[in-house]
Scaffold this active site. Sequence first.
Site, PDB file in Angstrom:
ATOM      1  N   HIS A   1       0.740  -1.271   0.026  1.00  0.00           N
ATOM      2  CA  HIS A   1      -0.009   0.131  -0.153  1.00  0.00           C
ATOM      3  C   HIS A   1       1.069   1.313   0.079  1.00  0.00           C
ATOM      4  O   HIS A   1       1.816   1.395   0.585  1.00  0.00           O
ATOM      5  CB  HIS A   1      -0.892   0.143   1.153  1.00  0.00           C
ATOM      6  CG  HIS A   1      -0.025   0.166   2.533  1.00  0.00           C
ATOM      7  ND1 HIS A   1       0.251   1.219   3.298  1.00  0.00           N
ATOM      8  CD2 HIS A   1       0.316  -0.963   3.460  1.00  0.00           C
ATOM      9  CE1 HIS A   1       0.902   0.997   4.233  1.00  0.00           C
ATOM     10  NE2 HIS A   1       0.774  -0.256   4.506  1.00  0.00           N
TER      11      HIS A   1
ATOM     12  N   HIS B   1      12.249  -0.776 -12.728  1.00  0.00           N
ATOM     13  CA  HIS B   1      12.241  -2.167 -13.002  1.00  0.00           C
ATOM     14  C   HIS B   1      12.154  -2.805 -11.655  1.00  0.00           C
ATOM     15  O   HIS B   1      13.146  -2.782 -10.799  1.00  0.00           O
ATOM     16  CB  HIS B   1      12.949  -2.695 -13.884  1.00  0.00           C
ATOM     17  CG  HIS B   1      13.030  -4.166 -14.369  1.00  0.00           C
ATOM     18  ND1 HIS B   1      13.734  -4.877 -15.251  1.00  0.00           N
ATOM     19  CD2 HIS B   1      12.144  -5.080 -13.656  1.00  0.00           C
ATOM     20  CE1 HIS B   1      13.435  -6.051 -15.080  1.00  0.00           C
ATOM     21  NE2 HIS B   1      12.339  -6.350 -14.461  1.00  0.00           N
TER      22      HIS B   1
END
Length: 204
Positions: free
Chosen positions: A124, A133
């Site tokens: 979250h 990446h």
Amino acid sequence: MYLYGASGHGKVIAEIAEELNISITGFIDGNADIESILDYRVIANNADGLEGKAVISIGSNKIRKLIALRDNQFDYVKLISKKANVSKRAIVEEGTVVMMGATVNSDVQIGKHCIINTNASVDHDCMIEDYVHISPNVGLAGNVEVGEGTHIGIGACVIQGIKIGKWCTIGAGSVIIKDIPDYAVVVGNPGKVIKYNEIQKLSQ
């Protein structure tokens, strides 16, 4: 849709597109020796005159940025595997790919042309900037910030609330428990800075 980069990474992205019933026109690649991949044609070296939807299917963060800025005639789209678990409250920007088994939880913000790779977990309120990446099996706890162009290597773990700078390289399996400055190369458990990426090359 075109896929820009005929590589193993491109194969995985192609299968996500197939899963989503998106028609692939072909791959674009600089290697003229590659004529086809996964039975799709490869257009050698040049995107001139091409347009439409595209995804840059290249693992290098720097090259994805160079192509996105140079070949801006394309309508870059995001691809999210049906086998990924992405919160309806997460924001995923154009050109980003979320691969099979990845989890992206509530109020996560992911920028443009990122890779959230196989089985990565982004918890979250994380904020991931453009051209990042996140490798397979990486775990980001809540409220982590990752700067532009950073590569977090396979299996690395980042505890909650950490800020990782831009164009960093986090080594495979590293455990990050402190903030990381821009351009740092980090390895180990706990993660330690061993050197810095060359700023002038990354800014081109």
